[in-house]
Design a protein around this motif. Structure first.
Motif, PDB file in Angstrom:
ATOM      1  N   MET A  88       0.880  -1.156   0.000  1.00 20.51           N
ATOM      2  CA  MET A  88       0.000   0.000   0.000  1.00 20.51           C
ATOM      3  C   MET A  88       0.922   1.211   0.000  1.00 20.51           C
ATOM      4  O   MET A  88       1.775   1.347   0.873  1.00 20.51           O
ATOM      5  N   ILE A  89       0.793   2.054  -0.975  1.00 25.04           N
ATOM      6  CA  ILE A  89       1.639   3.228  -1.124  1.00 25.04           C
ATOM      7  C   ILE A  89       0.895   4.424  -0.541  1.00 25.04           C
ATOM      8  O   ILE A  89      -0.213   4.742  -0.971  1.00 25.04           O
ATOM      9  N   THR A  90       1.498   5.076   0.446  1.00 24.68           N
ATOM     10  CA  THR A  90       0.889   6.278   1.005  1.00 24.68           C
ATOM     11  C   THR A  90       1.587   7.502   0.421  1.00 24.68           C
ATOM     12  O   THR A  90       2.796   7.501   0.209  1.00 24.68           O
ATOM     13  N   LEU A  91       0.795   8.515   0.151  1.00 24.44           N
ATOM     14  CA  LEU A  91       1.297   9.751  -0.448  1.00 24.44           C
ATOM     15  C   LEU A  91       0.779  10.942   0.347  1.00 24.44           C
ATOM     16  O   LEU A  91      -0.366  10.941   0.792  1.00 24.44           O
ATOM     17  N   ASN A  92       1.626  11.952   0.480  1.00 20.29           N
ATOM     18  CA  ASN A  92       1.128  13.195   1.060  1.00 20.29           C
ATOM     19  C   ASN A  92       0.413  13.986  -0.046  1.00 20.29           C
ATOM     20  O   ASN A  92       0.332  13.541  -1.189  1.00 20.29           O
ATOM     21  N   GLU A  93      -0.093  15.144   0.294  1.00 21.78           N
ATOM     22  CA  GLU A  93      -0.881  15.933  -0.667  1.00 21.78           C
ATOM     23  C   GLU A  93      -0.071  16.295  -1.914  1.00 21.78           C
ATOM     24  O   GLU A  93      -0.575  16.226  -3.037  1.00 21.78           O
ATOM     25  N   THR A  94       1.180  16.665  -1.735  1.00 26.35           N
ATOM     26  CA  THR A  94       2.014  17.055  -2.870  1.00 26.35           C
ATOM     27  C   THR A  94       2.308  15.861  -3.773  1.00 26.35           C
ATOM     28  O   THR A  94       2.223  15.959  -5.000  1.00 26.35           O
ATOM     29  N   ALA A  95       2.647  14.727  -3.176  1.00 27.27           N
ATOM     30  CA  ALA A  95       2.915  13.527  -3.972  1.00 27.27           C
ATOM     31  C   ALA A  95       1.652  13.066  -4.697  1.00 27.27           C
ATOM     32  O   ALA A  95       1.719  12.609  -5.843  1.00 27.27           O
ATOM     33  N   ALA A  96       0.490  13.197  -4.056  1.00 23.94           N
ATOM     34  CA  ALA A  96      -0.777  12.851  -4.706  1.00 23.94           C
ATOM     35  C   ALA A  96      -1.018  13.769  -5.907  1.00 23.94           C
ATOM     36  O   ALA A  96      -1.466  13.315  -6.966  1.00 23.94           O
ATOM     37  N   PHE A  97      -0.712  15.053  -5.747  1.00 23.10           N
ATOM     38  CA  PHE A  97      -0.831  15.995  -6.866  1.00 23.10           C
ATOM     39  C   PHE A  97       0.070  15.551  -8.020  1.00 23.10           C
ATOM     40  O   PHE A  97      -0.356  15.526  -9.181  1.00 23.10           O
TER      41      PHE A  97
END
Length: 94
Positions: free
Chosen positions: A31-40
């Protein structure tokens, strides 16, 4: 580079996760978690893969600088680290 088809970005609280949802990814046990910037950045990479067939660090740098108040040098440092991580977890391909 291009994103691997079948990963879906989902928001979970204040974080984002990438989940492999296609049959080809059935054995993907991460499961890859991303912060808001990485999600963008992921959304931009997916969009560019879909519309142009690929993306590169410069494409993401421009998008990041347009969206956030960040210098191109800092953006590129962060993007290089992000892309390295994505390549090592096999969610994008060169």
């Amino acid at each position: 580079m291009k994103t691997i088809e079948g990963f879906k970005l989902r928001k979970l609280g204040n974080e984002y996760i990438l989940i492999g949802e296609s049959m080809a990814l059935i054995n993907f046990n991460k499961m890859i978690t991303l912060n808001e910037t990485a999600a963008f950045l992921w959304q931009k990479a997916e969009e560019l893969t879909r519309t142009h067939g690929s993306f590169d660090a410069a494409d993401l740098c421009k998008a990041l600088c347009d969206e956030y108040e960040v210098s191109p040098a800092q953006a590129m440092t962060d993007i290089d680290a992000t892309l390295s991580s994505w390549l090592s977890t096999a969610i994008i391909e060169p």
